[in-house]
Design a protein around this motif. Structure first.
Motif, PDB file in Angstrom:
ATOM      1  N   CYS A  45       0.810  -1.222   0.000  1.00 28.58           N
ATOM      2  CA  CYS A  45       0.000   0.000   0.000  1.00 28.58           C
ATOM      3  C   CYS A  45       0.839   1.266   0.000  1.00 28.58           C
ATOM      4  CB  CYS A  45      -0.948   0.020   1.196  1.00 28.58           C
ATOM      5  SG  CYS A  45      -0.129   0.043   2.808  1.00 28.58           S
ATOM      6  N   SER A  46       2.136   1.175   0.348  1.00 30.32           N
ATOM      7  CA  SER A  46       2.951   2.372   0.411  1.00 30.32           C
ATOM      8  C   SER A  46       4.424   1.984   0.398  1.00 30.32           C
ATOM      9  CB  SER A  46       2.616   3.176   1.673  1.00 30.32           C
ATOM     10  OG  SER A  46       3.230   4.450   1.634  1.00 30.32           O
ATOM     11  N   GLN A  47       5.261   3.003   0.463  1.00 33.06           N
ATOM     12  CA  GLN A  47       6.702   2.813   0.371  1.00 33.06           C
ATOM     13  C   GLN A  47       7.393   3.762   1.340  1.00 33.06           C
ATOM     14  OE1 GLN A  47       8.266   2.650  -3.663  1.00 33.06           O
ATOM     15  NE2 GLN A  47       9.931   3.981  -3.067  1.00 33.06           N
ATOM     16  N   VAL A  48       8.419   3.264   2.025  1.00 33.60           N
ATOM     17  CA  VAL A  48       9.166   4.103   2.965  1.00 33.60           C
ATOM     18  C   VAL A  48      10.654   3.832   2.805  1.00 33.60           C
ATOM     19  CG1 VAL A  48       7.334   4.222   4.695  1.00 33.60           C
ATOM     20  CG2 VAL A  48       9.000   2.362   4.786  1.00 33.60           C
ATOM     21  N   ALA A  49      11.449   4.673   3.435  1.00 33.20           N
ATOM     22  CA  ALA A  49      12.901   4.463   3.488  1.00 33.20           C
ATOM     23  C   ALA A  49      13.488   4.226   2.109  1.00 33.20           C
ATOM     24  CB  ALA A  49      13.234   3.293   4.422  1.00 33.20           C
ATOM     25  N   GLY A  50      13.027   5.007   1.129  1.00 38.83           N
ATOM     26  CA  GLY A  50      13.577   4.864  -0.213  1.00 38.83           C
ATOM     27  C   GLY A  50      12.817   3.860  -1.042  1.00 38.83           C
ATOM     28  N   THR A  51      12.939   2.575  -0.698  1.00 39.24           N
ATOM     29  CA  THR A  51      12.298   1.548  -1.514  1.00 39.24           C
ATOM     30  C   THR A  51      11.550   0.501  -0.705  1.00 39.24           C
ATOM     31  OG1 THR A  51      14.366   0.271  -1.517  1.00 39.24           O
ATOM     32  CG2 THR A  51      13.984   1.740  -3.386  1.00 39.24           C
ATOM     33  N   GLU A  52      11.697   0.444   0.618  1.00 43.38           N
ATOM     34  CA  GLU A  52      11.028  -0.600   1.388  1.00 43.38           C
ATOM     35  C   GLU A  52       9.516  -0.431   1.325  1.00 43.38           C
ATOM     36  OE1 GLU A  52      12.433  -1.513   5.231  1.00 43.38           O
ATOM     37  OE2 GLU A  52      14.371  -2.190   4.481  1.00 43.38           O
ATOM     38  N   LEU A  53       8.822  -1.565   1.297  1.00 41.83           N
ATOM     39  CA  LEU A  53       7.384  -1.563   1.070  1.00 41.83           C
ATOM     40  C   LEU A  53       6.605  -1.784   2.361  1.00 41.83           C
ATOM     41  CD1 LEU A  53       7.298  -3.747  -2.173  1.00 41.83           C
ATOM     42  CD2 LEU A  53       7.326  -1.247  -1.991  1.00 41.83           C
ATOM     43  N   ILE A  54       5.463  -1.094   2.455  1.00 38.85           N
ATOM     44  CA  ILE A  54       4.509  -1.299   3.531  1.00 38.85           C
ATOM     45  C   ILE A  54       3.350  -2.109   2.962  1.00 38.85           C
ATOM     46  CG2 ILE A  54       2.964  -0.213   5.206  1.00 38.85           C
ATOM     47  CD1 ILE A  54       5.931   0.296   5.712  1.00 38.85           C
ATOM     48  N   ALA A  55       2.936  -3.158   3.671  1.00 35.64           N
ATOM     49  CA  ALA A  55       1.893  -4.040   3.168  1.00 35.64           C
ATOM     50  C   ALA A  55       0.763  -4.190   4.182  1.00 35.64           C
ATOM     51  CB  ALA A  55       2.474  -5.422   2.843  1.00 35.64           C
ATOM     52  N   ILE A  56      -0.462  -4.173   3.681  1.00 38.47           N
ATOM     53  CA  ILE A  56      -1.640  -4.447   4.492  1.00 38.47           C
ATOM     54  C   ILE A  56      -1.736  -5.958   4.688  1.00 38.47           C
ATOM     55  CG2 ILE A  56      -4.149  -4.231   4.617  1.00 38.47           C
ATOM     56  CD1 ILE A  56      -3.835  -2.055   2.375  1.00 38.47           C
ATOM     57  N   PRO A  57      -1.784  -6.453   5.916  1.00 36.84           N
ATOM     58  CA  PRO A  57      -1.952  -7.897   6.112  1.00 36.84           C
ATOM     59  C   PRO A  57      -3.264  -8.376   5.499  1.00 36.84           C
ATOM     60  CG  PRO A  57      -1.270  -6.829   8.155  1.00 36.84           C
ATOM     61  CD  PRO A  57      -1.632  -5.729   7.187  1.00 36.84           C
ATOM     62  N   ILE A  58      -3.227  -9.487   4.800  1.00 36.34           N
ATOM     63  CA  ILE A  58      -4.421  -9.975   4.110  1.00 36.34           C
ATOM     64  C   ILE A  58      -5.506 -10.359   5.109  1.00 36.34           C
ATOM     65  CG2 ILE A  58      -3.831 -12.433   3.960  1.00 36.34           C
ATOM     66  CD1 ILE A  58      -5.327 -10.209   1.173  1.00 36.34           C
ATOM     67  N   VAL A  59      -5.126 -10.628   6.351  1.00 37.93           N
ATOM     68  CA  VAL A  59      -6.123 -10.964   7.367  1.00 37.93           C
ATOM     69  C   VAL A  59      -7.100  -9.808   7.566  1.00 37.93           C
ATOM     70  CG1 VAL A  59      -4.743 -10.160   9.336  1.00 37.93           C
ATOM     71  CG2 VAL A  59      -6.446 -11.972   9.681  1.00 37.93           C
ATOM     72  N   ASN A  60      -6.678  -8.571   7.261  1.00 36.70           N
ATOM     73  CA  ASN A  60      -7.575  -7.418   7.387  1.00 36.70           C
ATOM     74  C   ASN A  60      -8.711  -7.458   6.371  1.00 36.70           C
ATOM     75  OD1 ASN A  60      -5.639  -6.690   9.227  1.00 36.70           O
ATOM     76  ND2 ASN A  60      -5.385  -4.617   8.492  1.00 36.70           N
ATOM     77  N   LEU A  61      -8.542  -8.237   5.303  1.00 33.12           N
ATOM     78  CA  LEU A  61      -9.574  -8.364   4.275  1.00 33.12           C
ATOM     79  C   LEU A  61     -10.372  -9.660   4.414  1.00 33.12           C
ATOM     80  CD1 LEU A  61      -7.083  -6.656   2.952  1.00 33.12           C
ATOM     81  CD2 LEU A  61      -8.275  -7.083   0.818  1.00 33.12           C
ATOM     82  N   LYS A  62     -10.105 -10.412   5.460  1.00 36.05           N
ATOM     83  CA  LYS A  62     -10.662 -11.763   5.569  1.00 36.05           C
ATOM     84  C   LYS A  62     -12.175 -11.770   5.473  1.00 36.05           C
ATOM     85  CE  LYS A  62     -10.486 -15.990   8.330  1.00 36.05           C
ATOM     86  NZ  LYS A  62      -9.910 -16.638   9.545  1.00 36.05           N
ATOM     87  N   SER A  63     -12.841 -10.865   6.182  1.00 32.34           N
ATOM     88  CA  SER A  63     -14.304 -10.869   6.174  1.00 32.34           C
ATOM     89  C   SER A  63     -14.848 -10.571   4.778  1.00 32.34           C
ATOM     90  CB  SER A  63     -14.848  -9.858   7.187  1.00 32.34           C
ATOM     91  OG  SER A  63     -14.411  -8.546   6.873  1.00 32.34           O
ATOM     92  N   ALA A  64     -14.201  -9.652   4.045  1.00 31.24           N
ATOM     93  CA  ALA A  64     -14.654  -9.323   2.686  1.00 31.24           C
ATOM     94  C   ALA A  64     -14.428 -10.502   1.747  1.00 31.24           C
ATOM     95  CB  ALA A  64     -13.924  -8.090   2.178  1.00 31.24           C
ATOM     96  N   ILE A  65     -13.298 -11.185   1.904  1.00 31.14           N
ATOM     97  CA  ILE A  65     -12.991 -12.346   1.064  1.00 31.14           C
ATOM     98  C   ILE A  65     -13.971 -13.479   1.336  1.00 31.14           C
ATOM     99  CG2 ILE A  65     -11.278 -14.154   0.622  1.00 31.14           C
ATOM    100  CD1 ILE A  65      -9.127 -11.964   1.228  1.00 31.14           C
ATOM    101  N   VAL A  66     -14.219 -13.754   2.608  1.00 28.96           N
ATOM    102  CA  VAL A  66     -15.162 -14.819   2.979  1.00 28.96           C
ATOM    103  C   VAL A  66     -16.552 -14.505   2.431  1.00 28.96           C
ATOM    104  CG1 VAL A  66     -16.349 -15.915   4.926  1.00 28.96           C
ATOM    105  CG2 VAL A  66     -13.870 -15.563   5.010  1.00 28.96           C
TER     106      VAL A  66
END
Length: 257
Positions: free
Chosen positions: A223-244
């Motif tokens: 979802c975003s980028q910090v420290a030059g190139t390192e990536l920030i990621a949303i844990p997929i567990v946060n979408l679990k209810s929508a996926i189910v």
């Protein structure tokens, strides 16, 4: 991809404090003996990379010269094909009444050729957590590679620092299509209990791209980028209810079980 803000700088400090407060042992890696040389292997097999690439699409919206392009990940219920991406890939303000209601989806084969181009409607999203789920509208040109692909599989576990992972980004940016790394930190994030910081690298179009275990299971979306190139990621567990919910709305018929 969103640019890192001063807020993320503060969040990273908080993440560093969190890291200092809790020491976690790094997981072991696989060692292979090869002609008296020890090779440390923490890379996924080529077949796994190919499988996750087959589940990766480009997501494009273009409204009143507001051109946006990111990455999406395919998953499937019984008869429908869905795409997970970031909300900001679709629109800066998903709650705006005039925001795009659908996105163009481009699927490419392993050799980068376009396999299918279509559109997908927004079915669920969360602005604060920056995720969006779309359903692909099938047509006669629906790609065989998508049709035959079962879609991505999920791992809703929470991963400790040091866990080997890899990232699949946007096909349009060849340097960015595949990188490997680890979960380097947990950081607090707006609307989230936490987000993964990874030392996988990314660039333009990485938003919505998958973070995978070495077994090829989806654990987060960039979802975003910090420290030059390192990536920030949303844990997929946060979408679990929508996926189910997508699976529950399109179950396997009893005659097919």
């Amino acid at each position: 991809m969103k640019n890192a803000s001063s807020l993320f700088g503060l969040l990273l400090v908080c993440g560093s404090l969190f890291a200092c407060a809790s020491t976690v042992n790094l997981p072991p890696v696989v060692e292979k003996k090869q002609q008296n040389t020890t090779v440390i292997s923490n890379l996924p097999a080529d077949a796994i990379i190919r499988r996750t690439l087959a589940c990766t699409v480009e997501v494009v919206t273009n409204k009143e010269n507001d051109y946006r392009m990111g990455t999406g990940i395919i998953f499937k219920s019984y008869s429908k094909t869905y795409v997970i991406t970031c909300a900001h890939v679709i629109a800066e303000d998903m709650d705006a009444p005039d925001r795009p209601k659908y996105a163009n989806i481009v699927h490419r084969t392993y050799n980068q050729e376009k396999d299918w181009v279509g559109d997908a409607d927004v079915v669920a999203y969360d602005v604060k957590q920056d995720w969006c789920v779309l359903v692909i509208n099938k047509n006669e040109a629906f790609g065989k590679e998508i049709e035959s692909n079962p879609g991505v599989s999920f791992d809703f576990s929470l991963f400790r620092r040091g866990t080997p992972i890899f990232h699949i980004g946007n096909f349009n940016w060849h340097f960015n299509s595949y990188t490997n790394g680890t979960v380097s930190n947990y950081i607090p994030s707006l609307g989230l209990n936490f987000a993964y910081q990874t030392n996988c690298q990314g660039g333009p179009g990485s938003s919505g791209g998958g973070i995978y275990t070495l077994e090829g299971k989806l654990v987060g979306i960039v979802c975003s980028q910090v420290a030059g190139t390192e990536l920030i990621a949303i844990p997929i567990v946060n979408l679990k209810s929508a996926i189910v919910e997508c699976y529950l709305k399109d179950p396997i018929p009893e005659t097919k079980k």
